[in-house]
Design an enzyme around this catalytic site. Structure first.
Site, PDB file in Angstrom:
ATOM      1  N   ALA A  20       0.838  -1.207   0.000  1.00  0.00           N
ATOM      2  CA  ALA A  20       0.000   0.000   0.000  1.00  0.00           C
ATOM      3  C   ALA A  20       0.871   1.254   0.000  1.00  0.00           C
ATOM      4  O   ALA A  20       0.620   2.208  -0.758  1.00  0.00           O
ATOM      5  CB  ALA A  20      -0.925  -0.008   1.222  1.00  0.00           C
ATOM      6  N   HIS A 255       3.947 -14.307 -13.344  1.00  0.00           N
ATOM      7  CA  HIS A 255       4.373 -13.244 -14.266  1.00  0.00           C
ATOM      8  C   HIS A 255       4.846 -13.789 -15.620  1.00  0.00           C
ATOM      9  O   HIS A 255       4.366 -13.385 -16.675  1.00  0.00           O
ATOM     10  CB  HIS A 255       5.526 -12.424 -13.672  1.00  0.00           C
TER      11      HIS A 255
END
Length: 771
Positions: A20, A255
């Site tokens: 965050a 990924h």
């Protein structure tokens, strides 16, 4: 508010965590700046387990540091300080909540409803961003579903961060739990690489350049594909996570696999339709050939194990088997790609930070004239490649590069611009002038891109449940089979040199250097005498490497001479690092011609963690190919009893030795030494084993488990070679004492080790020798 299209509440769970702080608040602020004029109104709710006051303080410390984008140039209708004004508004629209109990979620729901009522706003939707560990997902999902859903007519979007499970089974379980609370269209699983501009452009690029690519995007023209993510950082500070996941779960399963899908899948009719993209991806997964052990090479940077010991408070002899480097060779059965190697590579502590997807085309041309006489556009002999450059590295920007001798690509002018190549820069051995190069008009952080897509409800940038389970189904069999594969240790950074180079041979991969050169250049051992016998001394890590090499040389020499090698190994903690060294780095060891015997054993079942055989099996036997019949555990557990004299376990072992070992003379016996001078399980003042005709004896240890079985001193002294390994400061006092005393096995059994017609060599680390 007059033209309001509705209100959107964004709830960020884990609002004070690392992700965050680094990316998510900045991404939400970017969303607000982009959408403030869209007609929607917003509130941002940071949430965590922390109490309100300290949580609020932590959250606002992060919000105050939010940055205005460097290229945010206002148009003529906007105030030059627009960003500062919007940041002030964003802070006023953000508030912190403690979300710990069911009641907390009910209160949050009430607050949102009250605000809407007061402002006369209609609710458009709610976004819940889960920036929390996956073990908390189910409980949070239950609370949201029970008491914090928006009313009918408003949408709910729940954003989930990886890891999504540890393998296929755990991913299925997590998916099943979440599906009890949310519909599939409500869940957005984030793989932030899908927000990287170069990766996100692979499908659009293929679609927009179909007329050039259709003839060459296949096995007849593509030589190989490389999908690479290199990092210079190590795993320090993230060891707890990394020990659980390792490089394949952390990077390749998600990924790099997603990039692989974008390259190998058939193009859907509409590349913007999430459902069509998903179906094509699933077909591409189904066509991948299963992975085997020989499809992968694994490595681990040298400092990793000590970082694990430090961060997770593991014992000094703990050795981690978690890979920090992997190279994987993948093939597809799809007729388009049959035979084309796809190489997925990633690692930590490498020489540079860079990510790229590189499609290298075959080149059948031969040009007799010098290349300098031709320009790149017309030279058929220069390499032909398409590179989706993810970022960092030499270019330090996302980019799409196409060799000039392939075609001039069609690129969307509003989002990509042609870049001027720096003449001094080379990419894959070629100057930038050899490529058409495009970079984004506006560079966007991956999380900003994804948060914008969540807001717009674009699901083609996210991982669906089917997509997730297809990926785990592909990777899980490999992950299960490599848990005990030897890892190539590498020093890290530029020092890796050629250690991690690997090559493809008949559908398999292997390191190019067969035997790693692990010793630093200044490696030296002190070689002198201890108790009139050769002494090898070094720091413990170097000493173990030297000892393992010497055992391998002895084994190879003996097998050439006699066809087999009989090795007797001691228990205890000291040999564990040696077993691991042998298992991980001595690929040429003649295991199939080696017989493994035990020097001593504790009177416990062989599957007991106290058992010497259990330790030997865990750290060595299960990782090397020793024939089953060549392994000889001591028979301490007979007739469901432990070391009972009438069961004659000692006689059985003695007979087995006599039958298989010529003259009962082992080729090599490895011993340790206790702080009281004991060796094997022969203790001071032992009533058996120090002399006499018995070859295998039962003894009593002063520490639990008391009962032991051991080779006797006379049998040990018949060996052709005896190596004694002594490690650690704790052995310094006994080492000093032994250097002064003579042959007194009743006081110090180790002093009685003196092979009658063989050689004794001492291996001591500096701490044991010098204190």
């Amino acid at each position: 508010a007059e033209a309001s299209q509705g209100h959107i509440s964004v709830v960020l769970l884990g609002a004070t965590g690392d992700l965050a702080k680094k990316y998510l608040w900045q991404g939400l602020f970017q969303l607000y700046m982009d959408q403030v004029s869209s007609g929607y109104s917003f509130t941002f709710h940071g949430a965590a387990l922390t109490a309100v006051e300290p949580g609020q303080r932590l959250m606002f410390d992060v919000l105050k540091k939010l940055a205005c984008p460097p290229d945010e140039s206002p148009n003529r209708y906007e105030s030059p300080n627009r960003c500062a004004v919007l940041k002030d508004q964003f802070l006023k629209l953000s508030q912190y909540h403690q979300l710990k109990t069911a009641e907390n979620y009910t209160v949050l729901n009430r607050e949102i409803e009250t605000l809407l009522h007061q402002e006369g706003l209609k609710e458009a939707g709610r976004i819940f961003y889960f920036s929390v560990p996956p073990f908390a997902y189910t409980e949070i999902a239950h609370h949201i579903n029970s008491s914090c859903r928006p009313p009918p007519g408003a949408w709910l979007r729940v954003v989930l961060e990886k890891p999504f499970g540890h393998d296929l089974e755990s991913a299925q379980q997590l998916a099943a739990e979440l599906s009890g609370f949310f519909r599939e269209e409500e869940m957005y699983r984030v793989d932030h690489y899908l927000g990287k501009q170069a990766v996100a452009h692979i499908l659009p690029f293929r679609h927009q350049n179909r007329r050039f690519l259709d003839p060459i995007w296949n096995r007849h023209h593509v030589e190989r594909v490389e999908i690479v993510l290199k990092e210079t950082v190590d795993a320090k500070g993230r060891i707890s996570f990394y020990e659980q996941y390792g490089v394949i779960r952390d990077v390749l399963q998600n990924h790099l696999t997603e990039a692989l899908m974008f390259l190998t899948m058939e193009l859907p009719d509409n590349v913007s339709r999430a459902e069509e993209v998903l179906q094509c991806k699933l077909k591409a997964f189904q066509s991948l050939q299963g992975l085997e052990k020989k499809s992968v090479v694994l490595g681990q940077y040298q400092a990793y194990t000590s970082q694990v010991q430090e961060e997770l408070q593991k014992a000094q002899d703990y050795i981690s088997t978690t890979p920090t480097f992997a190279g994987v060779l993948i093939h597809s059965d799809n007729p388009r790609w049959e035979g084309v190697p796809f190489l997925l590579t990633s690692g930590k502590a490498l020489d540079e930070r860079v990510g790229y997807v590189r499609v290298l085309f075959k080149n059948r041309a031969y040009c007799p004239q010098r290349e300098t006489l031709r320009d790149a556009e017309h030279s058929q002999c220069k390499a032909k490649q398409i590179i989706f450059y993810i970022g960092h590295g030499a270019l330090n920007t996302p980019a799409v590069l196409v060799s000039r001798n392939l075609f001039r690509p069609i690129m969307p002018k509003d989002t990509w611009r042609e870049a001027e190549g720096q003449s001094d820069l080379h990419i894959f051995g070629q100057p930038l002038s050899d490529y058409y190069m495009y970079s984004p008009v506006k560079e966007r952080d991956a999380y900003s891109v994804l948060i914008s897509n969540i807001y717009h409800g674009r699901k083609d940038f996210f991982i669906t449940t089917e997509n997730l389970l297809a990926s785990w189904a592909f990777w899980t069999p490999l992950l299960s089979s490599i848990s005990h594969l030897p890892l190539r240790l590498y020093p890290g950074g530029v020092e890796n040199q050629h250690l991690l180079d690997f090559e493809m041979m008949s559908g398999e991969v292997a390191f190019t250097l067969a035997e790693p050169l692990l010793m630093p250049n200044d490696y030296r051992t002190i070689q002198s005498k201890f108790r009139q016998n050769p002494l090898v001394s070094a720091w413990s890590e170097d000493l173990i490497s030297q000892l393992a090499s010497d055992i391998e040389k002895t084994a190879s020499r003996t097998v050439v001479q006699t066809g087999q090698f009989h090795l007797a190994l001691s228990g205890g903690s000291s040999p564990v690092v040696l077993f691991q060294q042998l298992a991980r780095h001595h690929y040429a060891f003649p295991w199939k011609d080696t017989h493994i015997w035990l020097v001593d054993e504790r009177c416990v079942p062989l599957a007991d963690t106290e058992s010497n055989f259990f330790t030997l099996h865990k750290h060595l036997l299960q990782r090397v190919r020793v024939p089953y019949f060549n392994i000889h555990p001591m028979p301490v557990h007979l007739n469901q009893r432990l070391c009972v004299e009438e069961d004659r376990g000692t006689e059985l072992y003695a007979k087995e030795i006599m039958a298989l070992v010529a003259n009962a003379s082992f080729d090599l016996v490895l011993l340790g030494m206790g702080t009281d001078g004991h060796t094997a399980s022969l203790f001071p003042h032992s009533e058996t084993g120090l002399e006499g005709a018995q070859t295998v004896v039962l003894t009593e240890s002063p520490v639990k488990p008391h009962q032991r079985m051991s080779l006797s001193l006379p049998l040990i002294n018949k060996a052709r070679q005896v190596f004694v390994l002594v490690l650690g400061k704790g052995k310094h006092n006994i080492t000093t004492l032994l250097s002064r005393v003579g042959h007194e096995p009743r006081k110090w059994p180790i002093s009685g080790v003196s092979p009658s017609s063989g050689q004794l060599v001492w291996y001591m680390d500096y701490e044991a020798l010098l204190g």
